[in-house]
Scaffold this active site. Sequence first.
Site, PDB file in Angstrom:
ATOM      1  CG  HIS A   1       1.116   3.689   5.078  1.00 15.51           C
ATOM      2  ND1 HIS A   1       1.793   4.345   6.075  1.00 15.51           N
ATOM      3  CD2 HIS A   1      -0.135   3.457   5.546  1.00 15.51           C
ATOM      4  CE1 HIS A   1       0.967   4.501   7.120  1.00 15.51           C
ATOM      5  NE2 HIS A   1      -0.190   3.958   6.831  1.00 15.51           N
TER       6      HIS A   1
ATOM      7  CG  LEU B   1       1.163   8.798   7.958  1.00 12.85           C
ATOM      8  CD1 LEU B   1       0.570   8.414   6.615  1.00 12.85           C
ATOM      9  CD2 LEU B   1       0.917   7.694   8.967  1.00 12.85           C
TER      10      LEU B   1
ATOM     11  CD  GLN C   1      -2.902   1.084   2.324  1.00 10.74           C
ATOM     12  OE1 GLN C   1      -2.656   1.167   3.523  1.00 10.74           O
ATOM     13  NE2 GLN C   1      -4.112   0.836   1.866  1.00 10.74           N
TER      14      GLN C   1
ATOM     15  NE  ARG D   1      -4.733   4.808   4.107  1.00 13.87           N
ATOM     16  CZ  ARG D   1      -4.326   4.412   5.300  1.00 13.87           C
ATOM     17  NH1 ARG D   1      -3.551   3.344   5.401  1.00 13.87           N
ATOM     18  NH2 ARG D   1      -4.674   5.059   6.381  1.00 13.87           N
TER      19      ARG D   1
ATOM     20  CG  HIS E   1      -0.792   7.098   3.608  1.00 12.58           C
ATOM     21  ND1 HIS E   1      -1.195   8.389   3.377  1.00 12.58           N
ATOM     22  CD2 HIS E   1      -1.522   6.658   4.655  1.00 12.58           C
ATOM     23  CE1 HIS E   1      -2.140   8.703   4.265  1.00 12.58           C
ATOM     24  NE2 HIS E   1      -2.357   7.668   5.046  1.00 12.58           N
TER      25      HIS E   1
END
Lengths: 248, 130, 587
Positions: free
Chosen positions: C356, C243, C231, C288, C233
């Site tokens: 992420h 983040l 994934q 996402r 982000h």
Amino acid sequence: MSERQITFEVLRYNPETDDKPWVQTYSVPCQEDWVVLDAINYIKDHLDTSLSYRWSCHMAVCGSCGMMVNGEPTLSCKAFLRDYKGSKIRVEPLSHFPIERDLVVVLDDFMGKLQSVKPYIIPKKEKPVEEGEYKQTPRQLKNFKQYTMCINCMLCYAACPQYGLNDDFIGPAALALTHRYNLDSRDGGRSQRQEVVAQHEGVWECSFVGACSEVCPKDVDPAGAIQQMKIASTVDWYLEHLMPWRAK
Amino acid sequence: MSRKPYVREVPKTTWYMRNGRYMRYMAREVTCVFLALYMAGLVIGLVRLMQGPEAWQSYLAGLSSPVAILFHLIAFGFACYHATSWFNVTPKAMRIPQGDGFVPGKTIVGAHYGLWGAASLVIIVLMGVL
Amino acid sequence: METIQSDVVIIGAGGAGLRAAIALAETDPGLRIALLSKVYPMRSHTCAAEGGAAGVIKGDDSMDLHFGDTVGGGDWLCDQDAVEYFIDQAPKELTQLEHWGCPWSREKDGSVGVRPFGGMKIKRTWFAADKTGFHLLHTLFQTSLKYESIRRFDEVFTTDLIVADGRVQGCCAIEMRSGEMIQFQAPAVIICSGGAGRIFPFTTNGAIKTGDGMALAYRAGVPLKDMEFVQYHPTGLPSTGILLTEGCRGEGGVLRNKDGYRYLQDYGMGPETPLGEPVLKTMELGPRDRLSQAFWQEQKKGNTIPTKWGDCVYLDLRHLGEAKINERLPFVRDLAKSYSGVDMVTDMVPIRPVVHYMMGGIHTDINAATPLPGLFAAGECACVSINGANRLGSNSLTELLVFGRRAGESALAYVRGDSKPTVDTAEAGRQAAAAQARIQALFDRADGGETISGIRDEMQHTMEEGAGIYREEEPLKETTAKVASLRARQTGIALKDKSKVFNTELTAALELGSMLDVAEAVALSALNRKESRGSHQRLDYVDRDDKTYLKHSMAHYQGEEAPRIDYLDVVITKSQPGVRDYSGAKS
């Protein structure tokens, strides 16, 4: 991107070969937007793979990378080079802790003290999870929220001269966390924590230098927490002696 | 076992020389010595008063000597430093809930100065200066 | 060599490991629990999670809605029995955490507040301002101090699992402060060691997230499942990968390209929603994977903003106002100000997608048990699988609670069960000696001219090239070959630091070995999956292919050879694969 050559004076200590710490210098080509930790990582990757230090998140929340930067306890991941004028930066392991190796210090003392203050909810009355959450208003939350922000980075212990002189002192972070639980509307464990808090090595060892709060990267204000606990302990003492019938 | 943690000793007598933060703290603490000396002077005054008018007069004469005046000026300066340095840290010890937050530190410090001023005024009035 | 005997060993003391330890200690106070971590528990990367944890608690929400959001968000690659269990347990676990003192943000009446997150039909994210993971971790850690039966081994780096008689019987680990090897003998081991984001160059993950636990299980013969699903982000700071929580968009933040245009409406997530009035499952509250992919498309169109750290788009929060930002997003405001020099109250923040989370991991069943008897896994290192092809934001914190506890309970049932598993101490000792010899061999290795940082950089670079947001046959082949060659080349690294105490060169070399094994599983699984699903997007196979690939990829370790990939059916209970709809117009 502009580059700046900075000399890092790093305190080294290898217990297997050294009798005492010594200073090694490294010349590092630094980027303008780097933090001290980036430069140390550069040293590790390109200049000297034997340098030992702790780090992880690089965003000032894991609390691993506390060091003395130019004599000041600092999270090296939040020590921006733009804030350091001149061509030299001195990096040492956190003061007041034994050096395990290089920039790594021994944290056993704090871990034991943290446990001793019972840093967990001791409920007034047990409530099964099935009955849902404890109600806590934003106002009640705000009462202790600040003291939950401690990342255990140990900068406050490195700043506290009392801890430096007497490491029996429970110290700023552990006491701030005690205060955090004492103030939590869900907690009823204050009397159990008082034994540690009210002893001489508890809040009374603090002479309110205030250095802990000045270096705290998360604005926890342990000095404030300790003074508030001193007042509460004093009130306890008077109540106990003037109104003995109130005692538990 | 290869471990051999190195303990850096903190100098017991000169530790506060290590940085400005500690020096400021020591200044706050040490200035109270002059307050204590001043208090001792007052106690001596009381004793002299009990000993009779002559003793009292000589005490007053002593107070007007240049050395005593110089001491009082210095003590007054240090007393001010001592008081203000404490006033400035009081918000840490006093967290007074107000609305959704807490009473701002400035208000607490300001209240201390206000009370100080008021108390001084009362004393001055009682002394008959005004 | 020191030997520690216990009933259950837990490797990793982040959220999942601590939750497992507490579950064990609470259920059976007589149990001997060894909790190992290569860092102190509070340094674990759980602390960096910001936005929140999902759990159905409000009257307008329902288990079905959470189920639908999770399974749809995961592009139907989730095992639906696991999702059902997860959703059912989520509110209970979050409430339990509340009882342990987690400072959840509150409504005026004192009940727990919830905020919206991407891909959600209803607001259901419990949050503690924008430091939810931090508070969750510290609450668990501090609560764990209550239990005397939890014996912690901080800064102890696990190197091998002890496997004998077809079962796990413990592990070997280096005590970093002394450099000495310790053998931990136990009939059950739970791995909770987190993800492996560090195999990529730009990641929100901390330095410790090097896939060590995944590699431990993988080398012991447990397959790594769905590793190709990584994934991104959508909102990371470009300079450092830091983040900025999805909560930014949940609270009303919007994404703009270089012309100030809210480009998400061009990628099936429109119509444009009014500023300050975020609509669930629409525009910025899309999932996402879609948002990260839209960035890539904008970059191709030349609509991104070039910065010294690469191309960016803007995250715009200015319309929220200072008060709301300070109340709900104080940490990210500080992060953006410090690390990018931008105050989100007055300026737009340049952001880009960053790696992420690993949806894939150690293959476990719904009980958090791996196919290797005695070995359990939970948290990001595991794949149970509730995240499918794309994890729904704020499911991971809940996951480590629900399955951390489940792993503890399963391990307890196993060690107390009828089979009465014991440890063959002689065999364990032999394996530990062999593990120690392997470590010694690392010190004795001849210098082949390779460096840890050199191989790591090459690995990260090739992973970004071939296994990034969009993938294609040829680059993936190159990446797979490159990682294989890097695995071989790492034997040319000579350790210059020969000392025992806190030798971080040694641990870095071990971490590199783990990362390379995991990276190879990621690249090869991606190469073999010839479809596009969730976070795995192939430019050469743009459609989802349920006929062939409604299956979990299973990567099996083959020593120095490339892993063998085979497939396992997805468990479907009530939701047949459908269309993922994130356009507000139709909902």
